[in-house]
Design an enzyme around this catalytic site. Structure first.
Site, PDB file in Angstrom:
ATOM      1  N   LEU A 138       0.741  -1.221  -0.010  1.00 25.90           N
ATOM      2  CA  LEU A 138      -0.040  -0.120  -0.203  1.00 25.90           C
ATOM      3  C   LEU A 138       0.997   1.248   0.145  1.00 25.90           C
ATOM      4  CD1 LEU A 138      -3.149   0.934   1.656  1.00 25.90           C
ATOM      5  CD2 LEU A 138      -1.085   2.037   2.706  1.00 25.90           C
ATOM      6  N   HIS A 139       0.340   2.316  -0.750  1.00 25.45           N
ATOM      7  CA  HIS A 139       1.143   3.700  -0.689  1.00 25.45           C
ATOM      8  C   HIS A 139      -0.054   4.560  -1.116  1.00 25.45           C
ATOM      9  CE1 HIS A 139       1.732   1.483  -4.734  1.00 25.45           C
ATOM     10  NE2 HIS A 139       1.801   2.773  -5.037  1.00 25.45           N
ATOM     11  N   GLN A 140       0.476   5.791  -0.549  1.00 17.36           N
ATOM     12  CA  GLN A 140      -0.696   6.933  -0.934  1.00 17.36           C
ATOM     13  C   GLN A 140       0.162   7.915  -1.578  1.00 17.36           C
ATOM     14  OE1 GLN A 140      -3.877   8.278  -0.195  1.00 17.36           O
ATOM     15  NE2 GLN A 140      -3.642   9.928   1.328  1.00 17.36           N
TER      16      GLN A 140
END
Length: 182
Positions: A138-140
């Site tokens: 996951l990464h924003q």
């Protein structure tokens, strides 16, 4: 005897200026993409093991860190990543979710100070089908935007012109981040 190549073919001059971005072939070919679930090959798991300048890390916190995107959409494009190798927002602890939100807000403040963007695109692509280039971690995305920043380059040439090398951008953002959190 072979026919003479057409202008623009194989380096024969023509009326067009060309921007070559061969470094992007690593991204296009998927060479930096880990197999799903393979944290040993994951660039978001390996990055925190490097020093900040080499890994383009702008800021480290307890549960997550902010790093420049190696293949940015715009100058200053940051990623906020948890240290843990998880694929889905629902897999994060409450502390991780809160810290990712705080780091995203600080990233916006720092980018406003350093780069003066007119707006932002924020987002997480959950799963490969949703557009996640590295779906296993996951990464924003925190993408600064300016009026008129979308031009013909990405459409015609699949190229984005960046006015500053990533190391210089990292140094500016890292210094401003330290000032913003003191």
């Amino acid at each position: 005897m072979l026919p003479e190549p057409a202008p623009g073919f194989a380096g024969v001059p023509d009326a067009f200026e060309r921007l070559w971005t061969p470094h992007r072939m690593v991204y296009v070919d998927g060479q930096d993409k880990p197999a799903d679930g393979d944290s040993g090959q994951c660039p978001f798991c390996r990055t925190p093991e490097r020093d900040d300048a080499e890994g383009l890390v702008v800021h480290r916190a307890e549960h997550a860190y902010a790093v420049l995107n190696l293949y940015p959409y715009n100058p200053g494009h940051l990623l906020v990543c948890p240290y843990r190798h998880v694929a889905d927002l629902t897999e994060l602890s409450t502390a991780e979710r809160v810290e990712i939100g705080e780091l995203t807000a600080t990233a916006m403040s720092v980018l406003r100070q350093v780069s003066k963007p007119h707006g932002f695109n924020l987002g997480m692509n959950q799963g490969a089908v949703a557009g996640a280039g590295i779906a296993a971690h996951l990464h924003q995305h925190v993408v600064p935007r300016w009026s008129g920043d979308a031009n013909f380059f990405p459409i015609i040439a699949q190229t984005k012109a960046l006015p500053q090398v990533l190391g210089e951008t990292r140094d500016l953002l890292s210094a401003a981040w330290e000032e913003a959190t003191c």
